[in-house]
Structure formats: C-alpha cells, structure tokens
Design a protein around this motif. Structure first.
Motif, short mmCIF file in Angstrom:
data_model
loop_
_atom_site.label_atom_id
_atom_site.label_comp_id
_atom_site.label_asym_id
_atom_site.label_seq_id
_atom_site.Cartn_x
_atom_site.Cartn_y
_atom_site.Cartn_z
N ASP A 171 1.19 -1.19 0.04
CA ASP A 171 0.35 -0.19 -0.03
C ASP A 171 0.71 1.14 -0.21
O ASP A 171 0.16 2.10 -0.35
CB ASP A 171 -0.74 0.54 1.25
CG ASP A 171 -1.68 -1.03 1.40
OD1 ASP A 171 -2.77 -1.79 -0.25
OD2 ASP A 171 -2.54 -1.75 2.29
N LEU A 172 1.90 0.81 0.68
CA LEU A 172 2.85 2.40 0.39
C LEU A 172 4.19 1.96 -0.77
O LEU A 172 4.78 1.07 -0.54
CB LEU A 172 3.35 2.61 1.47
CG LEU A 172 2.92 2.23 2.29
CD1 LEU A 172 3.36 2.66 4.19
CD2 LEU A 172 1.56 3.51 2.65
N PHE A 173 4.47 2.99 -1.32
CA PHE A 173 5.53 2.87 -2.50
C PHE A 173 5.04 4.58 -3.29
O PHE A 173 4.84 4.93 -2.37
CB PHE A 173 5.01 1.71 -3.46
CG PHE A 173 2.93 2.04 -4.63
CD1 PHE A 173 3.19 3.59 -4.99
CD2 PHE A 173 2.24 1.82 -3.61
CE1 PHE A 173 2.16 3.93 -6.31
CE2 PHE A 173 1.01 2.21 -4.08
CZ PHE A 173 1.31 3.13 -5.94
N VAL A 174 6.46 4.28 -4.05
CA VAL A 174 7.01 5.72 -4.42
C VAL A 174 7.18 4.86 -6.32
O VAL A 174 7.56 4.21 -6.68
CB VAL A 174 8.56 6.11 -4.26
CG1 VAL A 174 9.19 5.31 -4.14
CG2 VAL A 174 8.73 7.53 -4.86
N ASP A 175 6.26 6.30 -6.52
CA ASP A 175 5.95 5.69 -8.10
C ASP A 175 7.59 7.15 -8.65
O ASP A 175 7.07 8.63 -8.25
CB ASP A 175 5.15 6.04 -8.82
CG ASP A 175 4.30 4.97 -8.88
OD1 ASP A 175 4.56 3.72 -8.68
OD2 ASP A 175 2.92 5.25 -9.21
N SER A 176 7.67 7.72 -10.02
CA SER A 176 8.70 8.56 -10.07
C SER A 176 7.43 9.02 -11.46
O SER A 176 6.52 9.03 -11.77
CB SER A 176 10.00 7.76 -11.55
OG SER A 176 9.47 6.92 -12.27
N ASP A 177 8.12 10.10 -11.74
CA ASP A 177 6.85 10.71 -12.21
C ASP A 177 7.57 11.43 -13.48
O ASP A 177 6.68 10.62 -14.76
CB ASP A 177 6.87 12.58 -11.34
CG ASP A 177 6.18 13.44 -11.92
OD1 ASP A 177 5.39 13.24 -13.14
OD2 ASP A 177 5.74 14.26 -11.59
N ALA A 178 8.40 12.04 -13.73
CA ALA A 178 8.30 12.80 -15.46
C ALA A 178 9.19 11.52 -15.92
O ALA A 178 9.08 11.50 -17.48
CB ALA A 178 9.39 14.23 -15.38
N ASP A 179 9.83 10.31 -15.54
CA ASP A 179 10.77 9.59 -16.19
C ASP A 179 11.00 8.34 -15.47
O ASP A 179 10.24 8.37 -14.10
CB ASP A 179 11.93 10.73 -17.15
CG ASP A 179 12.25 10.78 -16.04
OD1 ASP A 179 12.70 10.67 -14.76
OD2 ASP A 179 13.22 11.69 -16.74
N GLU A 180 11.58 7.25 -15.67
CA GLU A 180 11.90 7.10 -14.86
C GLU A 180 12.79 6.71 -13.75
O GLU A 180 13.29 6.09 -13.00
CB GLU A 180 12.98 5.15 -15.95
CG GLU A 180 14.06 4.94 -16.43
CD GLU A 180 14.28 6.34 -17.64
OE1 GLU A 180 15.29 5.93 -18.63
OE2 GLU A 180 13.17 7.28 -17.73
N GLU A 181 13.72 8.14 -13.51
CA GLU A 181 14.74 8.36 -12.68
C GLU A 181 14.66 8.37 -11.45
O GLU A 181 13.06 9.31 -10.76
CB GLU A 181 15.62 8.86 -13.52
CG GLU A 181 16.26 8.80 -13.87
CD GLU A 181 17.17 10.27 -14.10
OE1 GLU A 181 18.56 9.94 -13.48
OE2 GLU A 181 17.22 10.54 -15.43
N LEU A 182 14.98 7.99 -10.35
CA LEU A 182 14.81 9.00 -9.01
C LEU A 182 16.22 8.80 -8.14
O LEU A 182 16.71 8.18 -8.25
CB LEU A 182 13.18 7.60 -7.76
CG LEU A 182 12.02 7.17 -8.09
CD1 LEU A 182 11.44 6.23 -7.68
CD2 LEU A 182 11.66 8.36 -7.64
N LEU A 183 16.06 9.71 -7.07
CA LEU A 183 16.92 10.79 -6.25
C LEU A 183 16.92 10.34 -4.85
O LEU A 183 15.95 10.93 -4.73
CB LEU A 183 17.84 11.59 -7.43
CG LEU A 183 18.63 11.52 -6.14
CD1 LEU A 183 19.81 11.03 -6.50
CD2 LEU A 183 19.07 12.62 -7.08
N PHE A 184 17.20 9.39 -4.62
CA PHE A 184 16.53 9.93 -2.97
C PHE A 184 18.34 10.68 -1.96
O PHE A 184 19.35 9.78 -2.53
CB PHE A 184 16.79 8.69 -1.93
CG PHE A 184 15.69 8.01 -2.58
CD1 PHE A 184 14.36 7.89 -1.35
CD2 PHE A 184 15.40 7.13 -3.43
CE1 PHE A 184 13.33 6.41 -1.88
CE2 PHE A 184 14.68 6.22 -4.42
CZ PHE A 184 13.15 6.39 -3.13
N ASN A 185 18.11 11.66 -1.50
CA ASN A 185 19.01 12.56 -0.23
C ASN A 185 18.79 11.75 0.77
O ASN A 185 17.58 12.13 1.49
CB ASN A 185 19.07 13.57 -0.54
CG ASN A 185 19.32 13.87 -1.89
OD1 ASN A 185 21.16 13.75 -2.01
ND2 ASN A 185 19.39 14.56 -2.84
#
Length: 206
Positions: free
Chosen positions: A60-74
C-alpha cells in the motif's frame, strides 16, 4: 550476478526472523524530516519506502517516479552508519528499477550531479519478495552520515515503482561534544582584576 559486489540469494532467501528486523533497522536512524526524493510522483511518498522489515511486503506504500524513470534519494542519518547491504523491492514488472548508483556523504545531490562517478553501483534483478541483498563495499561505506541513491533506469516502463528500500548495517551516535577553549595566553593576571572570581578560564561552544 551483480557486478561490483555480492548478491546474496542463498543466505537471505529463506530468512525471515526477528534478527532480520534488527539487521534492517537503519531506517530508524534516518532523519526523515530532511530526507528528499527527487522526481517522486506524489510528494512525500519516497519516505514511505523506508519502513520496518516486517512491513516490507506492505504494497500500500510505495513511490512512483514522475516525469521519467529516474528516482534520486538524499538520505541523511542522525549519526554515522557502516552500511553493509541493501535490499530493493519493486514490482514483478518492467517498472522495477534495473540499476542503483550509490554516493557517500554528498548531501543535496540533484540530477545535475549524478554524472559523477558513483562510490558503488549494482545492476539489479527483479525482486518483489525482498530475497536479494546487494552487499556494499564496507571499507567505502564505513562512516556514512549521508547516503544518496540514484535509480537511473528500469526494465522498460515509462516510470519506476519501489515498495521497499532496506538498509543493513551498524549505527553509531554522532559526537557533538562541546569544545573547550582555554585562553591561557590572553588571560590577564589575577592581580589585574578587582574580583578574581570574574576571571573565566574557558567556555563551551555547543
């Protein structure tokens, strides 16, 4: 096989014990207020993938990328971490990330910065159960106060989905001792003071 490291399919494949919950408890040492996920489709969703081992299958908890396939976590920690392993759970589909690039102690990275050489990177396998651990170079990730995770690609979908990021390792408190400054050379002679008790030997800088 995972390049640049060891992908443990055997040791961790059938382990679902209380010890795993302890080993993967570094999520509790993340400064969640300052954690950033760039290119997340829903604001704040990136924080939700850092959760207890027992909840790793909570889809039920997740993250989807938005504009393209990239994700960056700081990911800032509240102390120093010796990072030993990482687990990534995604969907059993093309939205699963296919690669991870890891940077140590480089706060506030953006997509403009990810052209730099990563401290370690892995080609990922599709894992929707949390059975694959990617072993980090412990010498490199021995004293980490900030971790950046860059997911540059997936297996062909327009966007990327991640359910769980597990971090295994050891934690030590950051040392914030006050620094005592003793101004011996600058201290006047006691005879120069009407009240010697007013003389200050040193003070604390917090």
């Amino acid at each position: 096989m995972a390049p640049h490291g060891r992908c443990c399919e055997g040791d961790h494949q059938h382990r679902d014990t209380p010890e795993m919950g302890i080993e993967y408890s570094l999520y509790t040492k993340i400064n969640k207020d300052n954690l950033e996920c760039l290119n997340e489709a829903v604001e704040g969703s990136g924080k939700t993938v850092f959760k207890p081992w027992e909840e790793r299958m909570n889809f039920d908890l997740f993250v989807d990328s938005d504009a393209d396939e990239e994700l960056l976590f700081n990911i800032p920690f509240t102390g120093n971490v010796k990072l030993k392993g990482i687990i990534i759970i995604g969907e059993d589909s093309d939205t699963h990330p296919s690669k991870i690039r890891m940077f140590k102690n480089r706060p506030s990275m953006t997509f403009d910065d990810v052209g730099a050489t990563a401290d370690q990177e892995f080609q990922l396998h599709v894992d929707n159960q949390g059975t694959l651990e990617y072993a980090t170079k412990i010498v490199t990730f021995n004293s980490v106060h900030h971790l950046t995770l860059h997911f540059p690609s997936n297996f062909g979908a327009e966007t990327t989905r991640i359910y769980y990021i597990g971090l295994r390792g050891e934690y030590s408190e950051a040392h914030h001792h006050g620094v005592t400054i003793c101004t011996y050379e600058a201290r006047p002679n006691v005879s120069d003071h009407k009240n010697p008790l007013e003389d200050t030997v040193g003070h604390q800088i917090q």
